[in-house]
Design an enzyme around this catalytic site. Structure first.
Site, short mmCIF file in Angstrom:
data_model
loop_
_atom_site.label_atom_id
_atom_site.label_comp_id
_atom_site.label_asym_id
_atom_site.label_seq_id
_atom_site.Cartn_x
_atom_site.Cartn_y
_atom_site.Cartn_z
N SER A 299 -55.20 -36.18 -15.34
CA SER A 299 -56.05 -35.52 -16.32
C SER A 299 -57.14 -34.83 -15.38
O SER A 299 -56.95 -33.63 -15.32
CB SER A 299 -56.50 -36.67 -17.35
N GLU A 329 -61.73 -30.60 -5.71
CA GLU A 329 -60.32 -29.96 -5.19
C GLU A 329 -60.83 -28.70 -4.16
O GLU A 329 -61.61 -28.18 -4.44
CB GLU A 329 -59.67 -29.64 -6.30
N HIS A 359 -52.47 -31.11 -7.67
CA HIS A 359 -52.89 -30.60 -8.88
C HIS A 359 -51.80 -29.70 -9.43
O HIS A 359 -52.00 -28.48 -9.58
CB HIS A 359 -54.57 -29.70 -8.94
N ILE A 360 -50.51 -30.13 -9.46
CA ILE A 360 -49.51 -29.39 -9.63
C ILE A 360 -48.90 -29.82 -11.09
O ILE A 360 -47.77 -29.45 -11.51
CB ILE A 360 -48.37 -29.52 -8.65
N GLY A 361 -49.72 -30.64 -11.72
CA GLY A 361 -49.07 -30.81 -13.12
C GLY A 361 -48.42 -30.01 -13.81
O GLY A 361 -47.23 -30.11 -14.54
N1 LIG Z 1 -52.57 -32.17 -13.89
C1 LIG Z 1 -52.64 -30.97 -14.50
O1 LIG Z 1 -52.26 -30.05 -14.02
C2 LIG Z 1 -53.00 -30.86 -15.81
C3 LIG Z 1 -54.04 -31.71 -16.34
N2 LIG Z 1 -54.39 -31.42 -17.89
C4 LIG Z 1 -55.44 -32.30 -18.27
O2 LIG Z 1 -55.03 -33.15 -19.37
C5 LIG Z 1 -56.03 -33.27 -20.32
C6 LIG Z 1 -55.36 -33.71 -21.58
O3 LIG Z 1 -54.52 -32.61 -21.84
P1 LIG Z 1 -53.98 -32.65 -23.33
O4 LIG Z 1 -53.08 -33.77 -23.81
O5 LIG Z 1 -53.34 -31.27 -23.66
O6 LIG Z 1 -55.13 -32.84 -24.25
P2 LIG Z 1 -55.60 -33.05 -25.73
O7 LIG Z 1 -56.82 -32.36 -26.03
O8 LIG Z 1 -54.28 -32.48 -26.46
O9 LIG Z 1 -55.51 -34.35 -25.93
C7 LIG Z 1 -56.74 -35.31 -25.26
C8 LIG Z 1 -56.68 -36.68 -26.25
O10 LIG Z 1 -57.62 -37.43 -25.38
C9 LIG Z 1 -58.35 -38.01 -26.39
N3 LIG Z 1 -59.60 -38.47 -26.07
C10 LIG Z 1 -60.75 -37.88 -25.59
N4 LIG Z 1 -61.82 -38.85 -25.40
C11 LIG Z 1 -61.07 -40.01 -25.22
C12 LIG Z 1 -61.75 -41.27 -24.53
N5 LIG Z 1 -62.71 -41.29 -24.12
N6 LIG Z 1 -60.82 -42.31 -24.62
C13 LIG Z 1 -59.49 -42.10 -25.10
N7 LIG Z 1 -59.04 -41.07 -25.72
C14 LIG Z 1 -59.81 -39.66 -25.41
C15 LIG Z 1 -58.52 -37.06 -27.61
O11 LIG Z 1 -58.73 -37.62 -28.83
C16 LIG Z 1 -57.11 -36.37 -27.60
O12 LIG Z 1 -56.19 -36.96 -28.55
C17 LIG Z 1 -56.39 -31.95 -20.30
O13 LIG Z 1 -57.90 -32.01 -20.58
C18 LIG Z 1 -56.56 -31.50 -18.72
O14 LIG Z 1 -57.88 -31.88 -18.39
C19 LIG Z 1 -53.70 -30.71 -18.49
C20 LIG Z 1 -52.75 -29.78 -18.13
C21 LIG Z 1 -52.28 -29.83 -16.83
O1 LIG Z 2 -52.49 -25.13 -13.33
C1 LIG Z 2 -53.73 -25.13 -12.98
O2 LIG Z 2 -54.38 -24.44 -12.39
C2 LIG Z 2 -54.51 -26.24 -13.87
C3 LIG Z 2 -53.69 -26.94 -14.48
C4 LIG Z 2 -54.79 -27.94 -15.59
O3 LIG Z 2 -55.28 -28.68 -14.99
C5 LIG Z 2 -54.84 -27.61 -17.03
O4 LIG Z 2 -54.12 -26.86 -17.69
O5 LIG Z 2 -55.65 -28.24 -17.40
#
Ligand SMILES: NC(=O)C1=CN([C@@H]2O[C@H](COP(=O)(O)OP(=O)(O)OC[C@H]3O[C@@H](n4cnc5c(N)ncnc54)[C@H](O)[C@@H]3O)[C@@H](O)[C@H]2O)C=CC1
Ligand SMILES: O=C(O)CCC(=O)C(=O)O
Length: 481
Positions: A299, A329, A359-361
């Site tokens: 996340s 990062e 950070h390649i998710g």
């Molecule tokens: N590693 C990577 O490359 C990526 C990382 N991410 C991260 O993943 C996160 C989540 O992405 P999505 O699922 O699309 O977001 P989303 O907004 O669809 O879901 C997030 C969920 O977390 C819940 N939430 C918020 N605060 C909370 C808490 N304190 N305790 C429990 N639940 C809580 C929300 O109610 C929501 O249901 C993004 O905000 C982003 O930071 C997203 C895409 C790629």
């Molecule tokens: O692909 C990226 O650079 C970021 C991915 C990510 O963490 C996001 O979509 O929130």
């Protein structure tokens, strides 16, 4: 000097001519009166909308102008996908592309001139950086997370922010599935040993995932995808979220984070970076977990207290972990993940059964290409038409396109403070014309009004603009015609 009369009654044509007559490529009607913002649209409307229109046999959309599209400057950082570069260059904009993010000083230097910027997760658009942006009207985050941008500051300064809310969710969910199996079988350690010529055939501490419990913290786009994939592999799924969310399959929502921590064999985090999620998993949470459980964080780096994780792994409380995100990062690829960046980096890399990815998710061809299209299109629609559907910091407002049959129209885009009396004042300014359509909405302290007004002579446009600019609640005015 009196303004020239519009002989053919087509103000769009008149202003195209006016632009052609201008002495500098920077010269256009509104930027001269307001150097801090621009107005206008490219010569071609965004093509997917056109094709949808033609299949519906609607009149062709009118090309909104008043100035040369090559004046629009877009800065794309962090290797944003080629699909976005193509969409933006196709519009005739000037696109500057960089593979990496920039240092704060470089960013400040570049952001001064551009009308739009496209970033991913590394570029920090803080209030300090945004304060330097003289022309910026829109930010595209080519990712899900928007925590790297001060979105409230942006809104208060009339800068709309768009992201891609779910185009990489599946990619993240698949990475997590791979990590669950990899951790359960310790196979990254075995693979690393083999790379050093070491044959180490063991089964102790290696498990099937069938029948194990996956605890998902944050059951949003990614968490819910993961839930379905995990169940299809025979796992039981429980999840904790701050809001009640419908369970998919046979997953079960639990009432507290502690309920999840005490029951799950694998814990995976999918919450946004918020003050409430900072160190959501720290020493007390590790203490609550089952002995021999696993933790996955794809996340944000702020969500896990890393020194506490290191202690939990050293003590055997946590049998394995996968991290894709970190508090700090690096801006670039290369040998940059070291103790200068994160003091505990060496302690982390020396642990067994820990998967560390940069950070390649969301880094798959499918996700990046889809994100490029989605955010690229959102930028074009906002620049060309003023549409804010999908903005994360603006009220979502849209009007159908003007058509070529609608002459002497002006589209007014007016971002303003959300205070009483605005509509009365604005409609008094519009009073001598005909308001064809108007839509206004608010979000917190700011509001956004789009209006198409007709019976506007070319000579009236500057007057309209200046009157709107003089209103006390104005944040940004753009006129398209
Ligand atoms: N590693 C990577 O490359 C990526 C990382 N991410 C991260 O993943 C996160 C989540 O992405 P999505 O699922 O699309 O977001 P989303 O907004 O669809 O879901 C997030 C969920 O977390 C819940 N939430 C918020 N605060 C909370 C808490 N304190 N305790 C429990 N639940 C809580 C929300 O109610 C929501 O249901 C993004 O905000 C982003 O930071 C997203 C895409 C790629
Ligand atoms: O692909 C990226 O650079 C970021 C991915 C990510 O963490 C996001 O979509 O929130």
């Amino acid at each position: 000097m009196t303004s020239p009369k519009i002989i053919n009654n087509d103000i769009s044509q008149y202003f195209q001519n006016a632009v052609k007559l201008s002495t500098s490529p920077q010269t256009s009607f509104l930027p001269q009166t307001s150097p801090s913002h621009f107005s206008g649209s490219p010569p071609q409307s965004y093509f997917p909308l056109q094709s949808r229109r033609s299949s519906m046999k609607l009149p062709p959309p009118k090309v909104l102008k008043p100035f040369a599209t090559e004046d629009i400057k877009i800065l794309l950082l962090e290797n944003v996908n080629q699909t976005a570069v193509d969409i933006l260059t196709h519009q005739g904009y000037q696109v500057e592309f960089h593979k990496t993010s920039l240092s704060e000083d470089e960013l400040i230097e570049k952001i001064r001139e551009v009308h739009a910027i496209g970033i991913r997760s590394k570029t920090k658009l803080t209030a300090k950086v945004l304060a330097e942006a003289r022309n910026l009207v829109v930010i595209g985050c080519f990712c899900i997370g928007v925590n790297q941008v001060d979105i409230e500051y942006a809104a208060k300064h009339g800068i709309a922010v768009f992201n891609s809310p779910f185009s990489n969710s599946r990619s993240v969910a698949e990475l997590v599935i791979a990590e669950i199996i990899a951790l359960a079988r310790q196979f990254t350690d075995r693979s690393n040993e083999m790379h050093q010529g070491i044959w180490n055939k063991v089964s102790a501490g290696c498990w099937e995932i069938r029948g194990k419990t996956l605890g998902i913290v944050g059951y949003g786009h990614i968490g819910a995808q993961l839930s379905v994939l995990a169940e299809s592999m025979g796992m039981s799924v429980i999840y904790y979220d701050v809001i009640p969310i419908m369970a998919l399959g046979t997953a079960k929502q639990v009432a507290t984070l502690d309920d999840l921590l005490t029951e799950a064999d694998f814990i995976t985090l999918h919450v946004p970076a918020l003050p409430e999620t900072e160190n959501l998993i720290g020493a007390p949470q590790f203490a609550a977990m089952k002995r021999g459980s696993y933790l996955i964080n794809a996340s944000r780096g702020t969500v896990v207290d890393i020194p506490a994780l290191i202690n939990a792994m050293r003590s055997g409380k946590v049998a394995g972990a996968a991290l894709d995100v970190y508090p700090n990062e690096p801006a670039k690829n290369g040998p940059t993940f070291h103790t200068e960046l994160n003091t505990w980096a060496e302690q982390l890399t020396s642990l067994k059964n820990i998967i560390l990815t940069p950070h390649i998710g969301g880094s798959t061809e499918e996700a990046q290409s889809a994100i490029g299209v989605e955010v690229g299109q959102a930028l074009v629609r906002y620049i060309n038409e003023g549409t804010t559907i999908g903005a994360v910091n603006f009220p979502e407002v849209s009007l159908r396109s003007l058509t070529l049959e609608e002459e002497n129209h002006v589209r007014v885009l007016y971002v303003h403070s959300n205070v009483p009396g605005v509509l009365r004042t604005v409609n008094e300014i519009f009073a001598e014309h005909n308001i064809d359509k108007q839509y206004s909405d608010s979000r917190g302290d700011i509001a956004y009004l789009m209006a198409d007004i007709s019976q506007v002579d070319a000579a009236d446009i500057r007057d309209l603009y200046e009157k709107l600019e003089r209103t006390p609640f104005k944040i940004l005015t753009r006129l398209l015609y």
